[in-house]
Design an enzyme around this catalytic site. Structure first.
Site, short mmCIF file in Angstrom:
data_model
loop_
_atom_site.label_atom_id
_atom_site.label_comp_id
_atom_site.label_asym_id
_atom_site.label_seq_id
_atom_site.Cartn_x
_atom_site.Cartn_y
_atom_site.Cartn_z
N HIS A 119 0.84 -1.22 0.00
CA HIS A 119 0.00 0.00 0.00
C HIS A 119 0.87 1.27 0.00
O HIS A 119 0.41 2.32 0.43
CB HIS A 119 -0.94 0.05 1.21
CG HIS A 119 -1.64 -1.24 1.50
ND1 HIS A 119 -2.87 -1.56 0.96
CD2 HIS A 119 -1.27 -2.30 2.25
CE1 HIS A 119 -3.23 -2.76 1.38
NE2 HIS A 119 -2.27 -3.23 2.15
N SER A 177 14.20 22.09 -15.56
CA SER A 177 13.01 22.90 -15.74
C SER A 177 13.43 24.25 -16.28
O SER A 177 14.46 24.79 -15.91
CB SER A 177 12.28 23.07 -14.40
OG SER A 177 11.45 24.22 -14.45
N LYS A 233 15.40 22.11 -10.30
CA LYS A 233 14.74 20.86 -10.67
C LYS A 233 15.59 19.95 -11.53
O LYS A 233 16.34 20.36 -12.39
CB LYS A 233 13.45 21.16 -11.45
CG LYS A 233 12.41 21.89 -10.61
CD LYS A 233 11.42 20.94 -10.01
CE LYS A 233 10.35 20.59 -11.02
NZ LYS A 233 9.35 19.70 -10.44
N GLU A 258 9.01 8.93 -16.57
CA GLU A 258 7.59 9.27 -16.77
C GLU A 258 7.10 8.82 -18.14
O GLU A 258 5.99 8.32 -18.30
CB GLU A 258 7.38 10.77 -16.60
CG GLU A 258 7.64 11.24 -15.18
CD GLU A 258 7.79 12.76 -15.11
OE1 GLU A 258 6.78 13.44 -14.94
OE2 GLU A 258 8.92 13.26 -15.24
#
Ligand code: ARG
Length: 462
Positions: free
Chosen positions: A161, A282, A288, A295
């Site tokens: 979980h 970024s 970043k 992704e």
């Protein structure tokens, strides 16, 4: 045959050529040119067989062979002009052959049809993909094995979980992906063996009256045998569906590790550091470093499983045998194959380059009372308590530690004895994460010694 307004391959009974829209919806050359080399391979095998059977003369077969080689080199060097008016790769190749060698080209289509031709070309193409993907998956497995080896005994939290469950080893977690990819390899090889039958010679649908040798063509093209039912052979696309199912499951596996990388590389986790080579920055936030490759791999399953669903829908309810619907098979498979290949390559690069942060993994391994199960097991083993009672006692101790703002191992013996008086000093032996993972020696368990056993088994197997 020289009528330019109707099709030069089948224009005999047509007075006029197709409407432009008809040509646009009908033509597959825009995509099936990717099967050019398989098409030529199939034609060469077919011509050689026709000659061996005395259906073509040796000189006709030789002219065809040389002509096809020229066509292939024209295609490979980008000199070939594909024509939508010629619909597909089969007719484009044959028309060019006719220009190059004249009359013998018209004999190549004896005892075959585009229906068995396309089924053969497409099988050859999918088979080539299987072989390339076999290598790509094996390379990724090796990358996971190397990661597992270098941190085989590093502790980290194991999750259910996405909540801390029990400590595990980094090696064990990496090896979970080796198992998944190992099943992908086995699925790939099963499917490859099942599809390795040659449809060529099934002709349009019923077989042919010419005295062909289908075993010869099959052998020439590396197939294990010819297909056994001509109706099935020209209308079967199970091999494409199995490819897409295999690809979907493999992409699903990749998406799961991609998701873990996204989580693990965040500032909140810091379990891994991804290399600059597989990260992006970024344009507005200078601090970043984004896991874009992970992704995108996570997202690839969308189009790959989409292709699987799309082709299943195309095939559903099609009466035997060939229908033009089936031309919609190729783009789905091409796209899925390309994207799976890319995802595997990117994942291999990321896994090879990533650094596991041993300290962050270890610090997190002990948090969340991850050794609570070890404590309960100890109560059962050392104090002969029924497990249900041990679970309850441990729950009380966790609540006590939570309230005190400390770990289980930081509770004093006196504190523990207020919950259950028989608890003794030995309990501290099981509360460390190292002791916890080392104790999980059951076959396939997370103990470092078990991880090494599995790494060795996989290395021997590959
Ligand atoms: N381009 C066609 C396809 O991809 C080849 C087979 C055409 N056969 C036919 N009977 N029209 O399916």
């Amino acid at each position: 045959m020289s009528d330019t307004s109707s099709n030069q391959m089948w224009g005999g009974r047509f007075a006029s050529g197709p409407d432009a829209i008809m040509e646009a919806i009908n033509a597959s050359i825009g995509f099936d040119q990717r099967m050019a080399s398989q098409d030529i391979q199939g034609s060469r095998a077919h011509a050689a067989m026709l000659a061996a059977q005395g259906i073509l003369t040796d000189s006709e077969a030789e002219a065809i062979r040389l002509g096809l080689l020229t066509v292939l080199s024209e295609i490979e060097t980008g000199k070939f002009e594909f024509s939508a008016a010629l619909e597909d790769i089969h007719m484009n190749v044959e028309a060019r052959l006719k220009t190059l060698i004249g009359e013998p080209a018209g004999r190549l289509h004896t005892a075959r049809s585009r229906n068995d031709q396309v089924a053969t070309d497409f099988r050859l193409w999918v088979r080539d993909q299987y072989d390339a993907l076999d290598d790509a998956i094996t390379a990724l497995i090796r990358a996971f094995l190397d990661q597992a080896q270098s941190g085989y005994d590093w502790v980290m939290p194991g999750f259910t979980h996405l909540q801390t469950a029990q400590p595990v080893t980094w090696g064990h977690h990496m090896m979970a992906y080796v198992e998944m990819l190992g099943r992908d390899l086995s699925r790939l090889r099963d499917a490859r063996a099942r599809m390795n039958e040659c449809p060529l010679g099934s002709a349009a649908l019923a077989g042919t009256s010419f005295n062909i040798d289908r075993h010869m063509t099959a052998a020439e093209l590396g197939f294990a045998r010819p297909t056994s039912n001509s109706l099935d052979a020209v209308s079967d696309r199970d091999f494409a569906l199995e490819f897409l199912s295999f690809a979907s499951i493999c992409a699903m596996h990749l998406s799961r590790f991609a998701e873990e990388l996204v989580i693990w590389s965040s500032a909140q986790f810091r379990f891994v550091t991804l290399s600059d080579r597989f990260s992006t920055g970024s344009s507005i936030m200078p601090q970043k470093k984004n896991p874009d490759a992970a992704e995108l791999i996570r997202a690839k399953i969308g189009r790959i499983f989409g292709a699987n669903v799309a082709l299943m829908m195309v095939m559903k309810g099609l009466s035997l045998t060939y229908s033009k619907d089936m031309q919609e098979d190729k783009e789905q498979v091409f796209d899925a194959a390309d994207n799976l290949m890319l995802a595997l390559a990117a994942m291999e690069g990321m896994v090879k380059d990533m650094t596991a942060n041993r300290d962050a993994l270890a610090a997190s391994a002990g948090s969340g009372f991850s050794t609570a199960t070890d404590l309960a097991d100890w109560l059962v083993r050392a104090l002969n308590m029924p497990f249900r009672d041990a679970h309850h006692v441990t729950g009380s101790l966790v609540a006590m530690a939570e309230q005190a703002g400390c770990d289980l191992a930081e509770l004093s013996l006196e504190q523990m004895q207020t919950v259950y008086s028989d608890i003794n000093e030995d309990v501290y032996n099981v509360l460390s994460v190292e002791a916890s993972v080392a104790s999980r020696m059951s076959y396939g368990g997370t103990a470092p010694a078990q991880v090494l056993v599995q790494i060795q088994r996989w290395r021997d197997q590959l």
